[in-house]
Write a protein that holds these residues in place. Structure first.
Motif, mmCIF file in Angstrom:
data_model
loop_
_atom_site.group_PDB
_atom_site.id
_atom_site.type_symbol
_atom_site.label_atom_id
_atom_site.label_comp_id
_atom_site.label_asym_id
_atom_site.label_seq_id
_atom_site.Cartn_x
_atom_site.Cartn_y
_atom_site.Cartn_z
ATOM 1 N N ALA A 1 0.648 -1.203 0.426
ATOM 2 C CA ALA A 1 -0.085 0.144 0.001
ATOM 3 C C ALA A 1 0.663 1.452 -0.048
ATOM 4 O O ALA A 1 0.386 2.596 -0.664
ATOM 5 C CB ALA A 1 -0.813 -0.042 0.949
ATOM 6 N N GLN A 2 1.739 1.411 1.165
ATOM 7 C CA GLN A 2 2.655 2.296 0.421
ATOM 8 C C GLN A 2 3.549 2.646 -0.646
ATOM 9 O O GLN A 2 3.499 3.637 -1.099
ATOM 10 C CB GLN A 2 3.626 2.693 1.506
ATOM 11 N N LEU A 3 4.029 1.714 -0.934
ATOM 12 C CA LEU A 3 4.698 1.864 -2.165
ATOM 13 C C LEU A 3 3.014 2.330 -3.735
ATOM 14 O O LEU A 3 4.025 3.087 -4.471
ATOM 15 C CB LEU A 3 5.037 0.447 -3.110
ATOM 16 N N PHE A 4 2.261 1.231 -3.733
ATOM 17 C CA PHE A 4 1.185 2.067 -4.458
ATOM 18 C C PHE A 4 0.994 3.247 -4.492
ATOM 19 O O PHE A 4 0.714 4.489 -5.299
ATOM 20 C CB PHE A 4 0.142 1.507 -4.040
ATOM 21 N N ASN A 5 0.954 4.033 -2.719
ATOM 22 C CA ASN A 5 0.654 5.377 -2.359
ATOM 23 C C ASN A 5 1.996 6.404 -3.625
ATOM 24 O O ASN A 5 2.216 8.008 -3.605
ATOM 25 C CB ASN A 5 0.347 6.376 -1.429
ATOM 26 N N ASP B 1 11.857 6.681 2.891
ATOM 27 C CA ASP B 1 10.418 7.123 2.136
ATOM 28 C C ASP B 1 9.660 6.603 2.250
ATOM 29 O O ASP B 1 8.489 7.408 2.689
ATOM 30 C CB ASP B 1 11.175 7.940 1.085
ATOM 31 N N LEU B 2 9.399 5.578 2.227
ATOM 32 C CA LEU B 2 8.040 4.740 2.832
ATOM 33 C C LEU B 2 7.633 4.637 3.312
ATOM 34 O O LEU B 2 6.210 4.415 3.716
ATOM 35 C CB LEU B 2 8.565 3.151 1.734
ATOM 36 N N PHE B 3 8.026 4.333 4.484
ATOM 37 C CA PHE B 3 7.770 4.718 5.828
ATOM 38 C C PHE B 3 7.311 5.628 7.214
ATOM 39 O O PHE B 3 7.695 5.713 7.964
ATOM 40 C CB PHE B 3 8.065 2.952 6.061
ATOM 41 N N GLN B 4 8.024 6.675 6.560
ATOM 42 C CA GLN B 4 7.754 7.917 6.896
ATOM 43 C C GLN B 4 6.901 8.663 7.365
ATOM 44 O O GLN B 4 5.771 8.106 7.194
ATOM 45 C CB GLN B 4 9.265 9.128 6.140
ATOM 46 N N ASP B 5 6.734 8.795 8.590
ATOM 47 C CA ASP B 5 5.475 9.699 9.366
ATOM 48 C C ASP B 5 4.679 10.712 8.690
ATOM 49 O O ASP B 5 5.428 11.386 8.188
ATOM 50 C CB ASP B 5 5.962 10.040 10.547
ATOM 51 N N GLU B 6 3.816 10.471 8.072
ATOM 52 C CA GLU B 6 2.670 11.352 7.036
ATOM 53 C C GLU B 6 1.956 11.587 8.115
ATOM 54 O O GLU B 6 1.865 11.431 8.923
ATOM 55 C CB GLU B 6 2.323 10.697 5.780
#
Length: 1815
Positions: free
Chosen positions: A410-414, A590-595
């Motif tokens: 999901a993070q890669l998709f976004n 970068d995919l899992f940094q707090d958003e």
């Protein structure tokens, strides 16, 4: 109108059916109020009694008339209900293969599961610019409507595409975006539209998967905003996504697949750059094999990955970033294969040792192996007091692993979506946008979970927005027409939405339960039951406490509560995420940094920035409870979407899945009606039916139903009042219709009632006509029959009387015949009986005798048989006894032998027996040995005796031979006499034999002579026969030669046609290139004007002359073979005058180009020479000393460069002085008064000029020598530095003299070497030339030798003739060589004359001025000479001064209007320009010729650019350009163009210049003008074509208007707003008159109208193929009439030979196809043979679109269309439906010389050309 009037006999109705949903039936008995049964008859003729509820009085739905079936718009149906909609869609889909249908504002699209050829660029161009109701339904029509409304209303638009999985939503959205990319392509070179389209394969790869319903199902929703600027070009795009189905990453149902990207990577695992991914086949991974089969039929995953890769590249994603993306995706596959095994107790687990997939996972993501292994099986629990680690069970660990995989994907998709948005982002200001929403439709499965709940919630919101929009449009329509309306009750689904999203609704309770520490799905379900049990849209299932039912607008859906909380929380353990954050790869981190909140990120759009990881991680909350749930995020994003849609104008596309088996063109009514109910189409129908769904304009209503009007009620000027009177008489209930401002509104069913009345009226009229015609036919038949009966009776009665007489006569004759015959018969019978009796007696007696004989014979044979049998039996018994005795003897003897054998065997085994045997054997061996020795001795003795005997015999033989020889000598003398006598006898015998042989030979010779004579006679006969055969063969050969000649002529004609076709194609390509060049030139001019406008400062703005379109092109040729000055002078002039001034002289540029080419050739030759001598130089350099320092060499080079610069500067100074001196001559001659010292001054100046020229030549040679030296030095330096490394000596050399001396020696060596090389090169070239000459001489000598030998072998006469021919050829060759020399000398002479004239002019001017004051008489004489020259005869030339050229161009071209010269000779400007050109040729001024032609071409281009849409101006200058081109050819001096000239015209030919290349320039200009003129004419005609050819009633009363729906055509047939055929013919007349008035060549006019008629054909046929409403019999009749009118017009204008009629052949055949009979197989064969100009697709499309206008016409059956397709399947045609209306035929400009003499042309005074002098 009562019910009994509607439900009458023969009326068709719809009744429910369990299989087909609705079934058609016909009423067989009129219905009356109170009847409980309706008598029906089904389509299979089966009777049915349909029960009717008397209380509810629910009668079955009425069926629409057949005339309305298959309509483009469902709202055009008179009866609007579910069965009518379903049947109309089915008919269009199955019979017409039309997948698109309008339903009011909705486009219904049915998935055909087949590739259709209706999405090409030609179809896009056909729909571009058209109104939505003008063409057949199409996704392009919806896209065009959105694009047009955005440009017209300046309001953002949205296209909402919805439908269930497999209905074709993604494809429809893709085609809509493709339409926008094609129509609104970016104005710049950024190719934004390509990037927008490139996002589709990427999103399909990462967001689409195979499901049971669709092989390419989108598992997420997306909303794409395409941004436009003020000119409505695409400048960027943005994408939002909704609710990705993450669960598919870890689980797939049976017969389903994971996302495509996983299978694409596995299919490409063998790629070299994918080795680090450690992937194998998709069957090896758990996450890709749960659904079963990993392949899709017809899909190549490896090729799809290439498309995905290319799409990433187009969007600016580098290969390294792509590899990082693929690393993350591959790591998910490896994570799924990580084996988690239980340990000792059930609450703990671990990972299998040496699990390679975990190693691959960690390596691909760059994370710590040990940490990931630990936290995959453990979790951290944080309390208020402490933190501790807890082990997990196997199932919990597997769930955690799957949750991690889903989160990574999901993070890669976004991230990919954000990157796509960044690549599509633009810094330009967005003026407006069009959004395309591709979102999932209403879903209901056997087990429905959280995903289906969110999807149906979104559809509830979209349905509410849809209902409000439809209601709003209906309200606006009524208010626009000023019709009173009441509030329509439509199903508002707001209560269902409140149930889901309101406070304490389903989502709120779900979020609240997720926050509870011990919240479960069961407790949440119980809260739902307690809270919403009283809601109308909520139900609790009877048999389950873990499910709930929501009553949606489409259907009731039961949701299972299991998994709702887990999916809403979307929990991923923080420890695993922290490990991924610490990855060594930047992308993974970068995919899992707090958003921030996802909703706010969606709001930001493109404002997101790059995430920066802090050095120290910030403190986080101890738990993840405060994270927003999936439901909350989805609700926020859905609200944002609804706000966006509400702020735009929506357009709806509803996709329908026709069947679940994915069969092509298969329709399942039950599945279709489910989707129609769910997508809101039926709701639209219901809202429309509640008001006034049928709407007619007054004009259309009048044309359709005027048959119902009475003459007294018709008011032609007031059609509204006429319609009112009709409706008041026909429809009694005033509520059934309303009169608007421009339309009449009808209730549902009224149009069907009017159609019924119209059909009854027609039926009554037909019956009246039939009655009258049949009565007349019967009366005519009766009269004809009565007359025939009287005639027949007369002849029959006469025949009967004659027959009676004949009968009486024959009766008497018959009696006599009977008497004689009976007597004869009785006698014959008696004789026959008598003979029979005698025969019977004879046979009987013989039979008895034979019986006795046979009996005796049988007894005798029996006796013989008995004797034989008895003897055989006795012999058989004897043999049997003998055999038995012999057998007994044998048995006894065998027994005795066996006993004897046994005894012998016993004796043989005894010892004594062996001793006897051995003793005997020893004796035998000894004896044998002795015998052998004796034989050997005897052999030796015998051999010795034999040798002695042989030697004695040899000596004895020698003695005998000697004795024999001696005796022979003695006997020789005695035998001589006897031998002579014997010889004499022999000779006598031979003489006798010879005599006998001679006689035989004489006899044979005489016999052979006679045979030869006979043979000669036979040969003569054969010769005669052969002569006859020869004559016959000659005749046959002549006939065959004629046949061959005819075949050859036919073949040559075909080849000529093919060559002509290829020539036309080549010409077309060339002219298309010219067209493209002019377009690019125009684009360049526009960009240049924009740049100048941007850079413009206040004040007067002047366009530099070097920006001319003609002068900017450096490819134009020079005008003369002679050149003025030197190339170096031209370069100096460029440097002095600057770029702008230099651009005005085209010749200067051509000289520069020529000089560049010469230098390039020289450079190539030097390079080749350098390569040849490189080897020699390397050898010499190897022997040289290596101690020359680099600094000295650089100093030497610097010295050479300084010297070269000094020489070049001196050269420039000398040239400047030369120019100043030249200017001084003219200046002093004008300013100073001529004195006696003028001649001396002039001579001094000339001497200075000569000296300067000599000095210039010397300097040039020095510069060239210096350049060669520098080049050689540079080459040597390069070679030395490449091969050697200079070494410095350790000694300090301080003596500069030695260095200078050494440098001087090196310099002299190089100079000598260069001179030596030049001498060697010259010597080699000379040797090569001599060798070539020697070879040539050898060849000539060989030829002469051959000729000599041939002539010696010839006869004297042939030898003389051959010598004469050889002499003639030799003289001819010599003449040609001399002619070439003469031409070269003439060119040199012209050049010298020109230079001499230039110098002589200046000298004469100076001398004339000096002699004015000295000799006044000479001035008088000069004046007299001038007077005499003026009195000379006019030579057809016009003289002007150089400074008047701009005025000539302005008056004759730029400011000239065609009306000014309308009363003069056609092409007068061309004649005037050519006469000016003739004078420039006469005075041999090439600069003037060049300047005039350049100015003419530039002026014409400027005029055409200014008046680019004026047909008159374009036609005028096309005529003049062609005339000028003809004049250049006619007066060129070329014999091919002078054949039709008279003597005077030949005298006016050009003398000095060859303008062949300029003719090509003028020809290209004429082609451009022709193309512009055709374009302007097309622009004038195109708005008229459709209306005049298809819509206007050329034959009054022939066509009838059918009912139209919501999407009415904009170009309806109103009297004031439509073009008629007469208007189009008037326009054609105007175009023809204009071209004829301007004197355009007739051949060009014919080509213009051929092109225009092709446009008429293409536009008309394309509209016919895309419009169902015009495909009828009446339209075919109108078309044929209109085409006949156009043909008549062509014949009237004498244009029928232009080929224009041939271009309309497809339209003619289409009109015939609409009119011919279309029923039987013979009709199909006739259609196939008739429609040869139409393609198969076009024929089938017309047949599918064919629509009856009246009920008396019949539809084309599907079987007939299939028959046509089977007959035409062998055609090899391109798969193109529409005709390319942009195709242009290549134009040809045939030579058309003028009959006018140039000296007879008069120049009118209104042209203001008084500065021109007649010469």
């Amino acid at each position: 109108m009562s019910v009994s009037e509607l439900y009458t006999k023969y009326t068709k109705v719809w009744i429910p059916d369990p299989e087909d949903v609705w079934k058609s039936a016909e009423i067989t008995k009129d219905y009356k109020d109170g009847d409980e049964v309706l008598h029906l008859k089904l389509e299979d003729e089966m009777p049915l009694q349909y029960p009717i509820n008397s209380k509810a009085n629910q009668l079955p739905f009425l069926r629409n008339p057949d005339i309305l079936v298959g309509e483009n718009d469902l709202t055009a149906l008179s009866y609007l209900h579910e069965p009518a909609v379903l049947h109309n869609l089915k008919v269009r889909f199955l019979e017409s293969n039309s997948i698109y249908t309008y339903c009011g504002i909705v486009l219904v699209a049915i998935n055909p599961y087949e590739q259709l050829q209706i999405y090409g660029d030609d179809v896009i161009q056909a729909y571009s610019g058209q109104n939505m109701g003008d063409m057949d339904p199409h996704i392009f029509a919806v896209a065009e409507e959105a694009y047009k409304q955005m440009a017209r209303d300046e309001k953002n638009q949205s296209i909402i595409v919805s439908g269930e999985s497999g209905a074709g939503k993604t494809v429809s959205a893709k085609y809509a975006m493709r339409y926008f990319a094609t129509v609104g392509g970016s104005a710049s070179e950024t190719n934004v539209e390509e990037k927008v389209l490139a996002s589709s394969p990427i999103m399909e790869a990462i967001g689409n998967a195979k499901t049971t319903r669709n092989d390419n199902s989108s598992r997420f929703g997306k909303y794409i905003q395409i941004g436009f600027d003020k000119r409505y070009y695409i400048i960027g795009a943005n994408m939002r996504t909704y609710l990705l189905e993450k669960s598919r990453v870890v689980f797939q149902a049976e017969d389903e697949r994971n996302y495509h990207i996983f299978y694409q990577l596995c299919a490409s695992a063998n790629r070299p750059d994918f080795k680090e991914l450690n992937l194998s086949s998709a069957e090896d991974y758990f996450y890709t094999t749960q659904g079963g089969d990993t392949l899709i039929d017809g899909v190549n995953d490896a090729e799809d990955l290439e498309r995905t890769w290319n799409a990433f590249t187009l969007l600016g994603v580098k290969d390294a970033h792509q590899m990082n993306i693929y690393r993350v995706i591959a790591s998910i596959l490896h994570l799924g294969n990580v084996q988690i095994v239980p340990e000792r107790d059930s609450d703990t687990c671990g990972i299998a040792k040496k699990d390679e997939h975990l190693n691959y996972f960690c390596d691909l993501l760059g994370v710590e192996h040990d940490q990931m292994e630990h936290w995959l099986c453990h979790r951290k629990l944080v309390t208020t007091s402490e933190t501790y680690v807890k082990t997990m069970s196997k199932q919990s660990a597997i769930n955690a692993r799957n949750a991690l995989a889903k989160h990574i994907y999901a993070q890669l998709f976004n991230w990919i979506v954000d990157h796509i948005n960044k690549s599509l982002y633009t810094t330009s200001k967005q003026h407006s946008f069009i959004g395309v929403l591709d979102i999932y439709g209403f879903e209901t499965f056997e087990i429905n979970s959280f995903e289906q709940f969110c999807i149906n919630y979104a559809n509830e919101k979209l349905q509410q927005q849809f209902n409000l929009h439809v209601f709003k449009l209906e309200q606006e329509e009524y208010m626009k027409e000023e019709i009173p309306w009441t509030l329509i009750d439509f199903s508002d689904n707001q209560p269902c939405i409140d149930l889901i999203e309101a406070k304490l609704g389903i989502l709120d309770l779900l979020d609240e339960e997720c926050k509870m520490p011990k919240g479960t799905d069961q407790s949440w379900a119980q809260k739902l039951y307690d809270r919403h049990s009283n809601s109308l849209h909520f139900q609790k299932p009877r048999m389950s406490n873990m499910a709930f039912v929501v009553i949606h607008f489409a259907d009731k859906v039961e949701y299972q509560c299991d998994g709702f909380l887990e999916k809403n929380r979307d929990t991923v353990y923080e420890e695993q995420i922290n490990i991924l954050k610490a990855s060594k790869y930047q992308l993974v981190a970068d995919l899992f940094q707090d958003e921030k909140d996802p909703a706010t990120s969606i709001l930001r759009g493109k404002t997101s920035k790059i995430n920066i990881r802090p050095a120290k991680p910030a403190m986080k909350a101890q738990n993840k409870e405060h994270k927003k749930t999936v439901g909350h995020q989805f609700r926020n994003s859905l609200h944002l979407l609804m706000e966006t849609l509400n702020a735009t104008t929506p357009h709806y596309v509803r996709c329908i899945k026709p069947n679940d088996e994915k069969f092509a063109f298969s329709f399942d009514p039950e599945r279709a009606v489910q989707q129609l109910r769910a997508c809101g189409v039926l709701e639209t129908i219901r809202i429309s039916a509640a008001g006034y769904p049928s709407r007619w304009t007054y004009h259309e209503f009048f044309n359709r139903y005027r048959v119902l009007m009475k003459k007294k009620n018709i008011i032609l000027n007031d059609k509204k009042e006429t319609c009112r009177r009709l409706l008041e008489n026909v429809v009694k209930d005033p509520d059934k219709f309303q009169f608007g401002r421009s339309k009449i509104f009808f209730r549902a069913g009224q149009v069907a009632y009017l159609e019924k009345l119209r059909a009854d009226k027609f039926r009554a009229a037909c019956m009246m006509i039939q009655k009258t015609v049949r009565g007349w036919l019967q009366r005519t038949k009766y009269r004809r029959m009565r007359k025939a009966a009287i005639t027949i009776q007369k002849h029959v009665r006469g025949y009967q009387a004659r027959g009676l007489v004949d009968f009486l006569r024959k009766t008497k004759a018959v009696i006599i015949f009977q008497k004689q015959y009976r007597m004869l018969a009785v006698r014959r019978e008696y004789l026959q009986v008598r003979n029979a009796t005698i025969a019977i007696q004879a046979y009987t007696r013989g039979m008895f005798v034979r019986k006795v004989y046979h009996e005796l014979l049988r007894q005798h044979k029996a006796t013989v048989i008995q004797k034989c049998v008895r003897g055989w039996m006795a012999r058989k018994r004897f043999c049997r006894i003998r055999n038995a005795v012999i057998y007994l003897q044998c048995c006894y003897r065998r027994m005795k032998a066996r006993r004897e054998l046994k005894k012998l065997k016993i004796e043989a085994k005894s010892v004594e027996h062996y001793k006897k045997l051995t003793s005997g054997m020893e004796n035998k061996v000894v004896q044998l040995q002795r015998k052998v020795d004796d034989q050997n001795k005897e052999y030796k003795v015998l051999t010795e005796q034999l040798m002695a005997v042989t030697s004695a015999q040899a000596t004895e033989i020698d003695k005998l031979h000697k004795e024999l020889d001696r005796r022979r000598e003695h006997q020789g003398d005695e035998n001589r006499a006897t031998s002579l006598q014997e010889e004499i006898e022999k000779l006598r015998k031979e003489l006798e034999i010879s005599q006998t042989e001679r006689k035989i030979l004489v006899d044979t010779s005489t016999r052979e002579k006679a045979e030869l004579q006979q043979r000669v006679v036979d040969l003569e006969k054969e010769n005669m026969l052969l002569k006859h055969e020869k004559e016959k063969l000659n005749l046959s050969i002549q006939n065959q030669s004629k046949d061959v000649a005819e075949k050859l002529t036919q073949k040559t004609e075909k080849e000529n046609e093919r060559a002509k076709k290829e020539l036309d194609e080549e010409r077309s390509r060339y002219q298309n290139l010219l067209k493209e060049y002019s377009r690019l030139e125009q684009r360049y001019d526009n960009l240049r004007e924009e740049i100048t406008l941007i850079k413009q400062t206040p004040g007067h703005r002047r366009n530099p002359s070097n920006q001319s379109s003609l002068e900017s092109d450096s490819n134009y040729p020079s005008i003369s073979t002679s050149e003025v000055g030197d190339t170096e002078d031209a370069i100096q002039l460029v440097e002095e005058a600057g770029l702008e001034k230099a651009a005005m002289d085209m010749t200067l540029f051509l000289k520069l180009q020529k000089r560049v080419r010469e230098l390039e050739q020289e450079r190539k030759s030097l390079r080749a020479e350098l390569e040849r001598k490189e080897a020699m130089e390397t050898k010499n350099l190897a022997n040289e000393h290596n101690s020359i320092p680099d600094t000295e060499q650089t100093a030497e080079m610097a010295y050479d460069s300084l010297k070269r610069q000094e020489l070049e500067s001196e050269n420039k100074k000398l040239k400047n002085e030369l120019n100043e001196l030249r200017k001084a001559v003219a200046a002093r001659a004008i300013e100073e008064n001529p004195t006696n010292d003028a001649e001396n001054a002039y001579s001094v100046l000339l001497n200075q000029l000569r000296a300067a020229n000599e000095e210039l030549e010397v300097r040039k040679e020095e510069v060239l020598m210096l350049r060669t030296q520098i080049i050689n030095a540079a080459h040597q330096k390069d070679n030395v530095t490449e091969k050697y490394e200079w070494k410095r000596s350790n000694e300090n050399i301080e003596n500069d003299d030695a260095i200078e001396a050494y440098n001087g020696i090196c310099e002299t060596n190089r100079l000598l070497e260069a001179q030596l090389q030049t001498q060697i090169r010259q010597h080699e070239e000379e040797v090569e030339r001599m060798r070539i000459q020697i070879d040539v001489l050898k060849e000539e000598m060989d030829k002469q030798q051959q000729v000599l030998t041939q002539t010696l072998q010839m006869s004297p006469e042939a030898r003389i003739e051959y010598n004469v021919q050889q002499e003639i050829t030799r003289l001819t060759n010599e003449n040609l060589d001399l002619k070439e020399l003469v031409e070269k000398q003439e060119k040199n002479e012209k050049k010298l004359k020109k230079q001499l004239k230039i110098h002589m002019k200046k000298v004469q001017e100076l001398e004339a001025r000096t002699s004015v004051q000295k000799e006044p008489r000479h001035e008088q004489l000069t004046r007299q000479v001038t007077v005499q020259r003026k009195e000379k005869e006019f030579q057809g030339m016009l003289e002007y001064y150089k400074e008047d050229e701009s005025l000539l161009i302005r008056n004759l071209i730029t400011d000239l209007k065609p009306q000014t010269v309308s009363a003069t000779v056609p092409g007068l400007p061309a004649y005037i320009l050519f006469m000016c050109l003739r004078h420039a040729d006469y005075v041999n001024d090439d600069q003037k010729v060049h300047s005039l032609l350049t100015g003419t071409i530039n002026g014409v281009k400027k005029v055409l650019k200014k008046h680019n849409d004026d047909f008159e101006i374009t036609s005028f200058w096309l005529s003049n350009s062609c005339r000028l081109l003809h004049c250049l050819k006619q007066y060129s001096g070329d014999e091919d163009f002078m054949k039709q000239n008279n003597t005077r015209q030949n005298e006016h030919s050009l003398k000095n210049f060859d303008l062949t290349e300029y003719r090509q320039v003028l020809s290209d200009l004429s082609i451009q003008i022709y193309q512009q003129m055709v374009k302007v004419a097309e622009g004038l005609l195109q708005p008229m074509i459709v209306s005049a050819m298809l819509e206007n009633e050329s034959i009054q009363g022939l066509s009838s208007v059918k009912p139209m729906g919501y999407r009415k055509r904009s170009s309806s047939r109103l009297d004031g707003d439509s073009y008629t055929l007469e208007a189009m013919l008037r326009q054609l007349n105007m175009l023809n008159h204009t071209m004829c008035e301007h004197g355009l060549d007739p051949e060009i006019i014919q080509q213009v109208f051929r092109q225009l008629f092709y446009i008429i054909n293409a536009v008309t046929l394309n509209n016919l193929l895309l419009r169902k409403d015009v495909c009828s019999w009446s339209t075919g009749m109108q078309l044929r009439y209109n085409i006949s009118q156009l043909e008549e017009w062509l014949r009237g204008k004498n244009l029928h030979q232009s080929g224009a009629v041939k271009t309309m052949e497809p339209l003619i055949q289409a009109a015939q196809l609409l009119q011919v009979k279309k029923k039987t197989s013979d009709d199909a064969a006739a259609i196939c043979s008739m429609c040869i100009a139409l393609s198969t697709q076009q024929i089938v499309k017309i047949l599918n679109l064919y629509t009856p206008v009246n009920e008396f016409e019949e539809r084309v059956t599907v079987a007939f269309i299939r028959n046509i397709q089977s007959r035409l399947q062998d055609r090899n045609e391109p798969p193109q439906l529409l005709i390319d209306f942009k195709h242009t035929f290549p134009v040809m400009f045939p030579f058309n010389p003028s009959s006018l003499n140039l000296d007879t042309i008069h120049i009118p005074a209104n042209l203001n050309l008084t500065f021109l002098n007649r010469v």
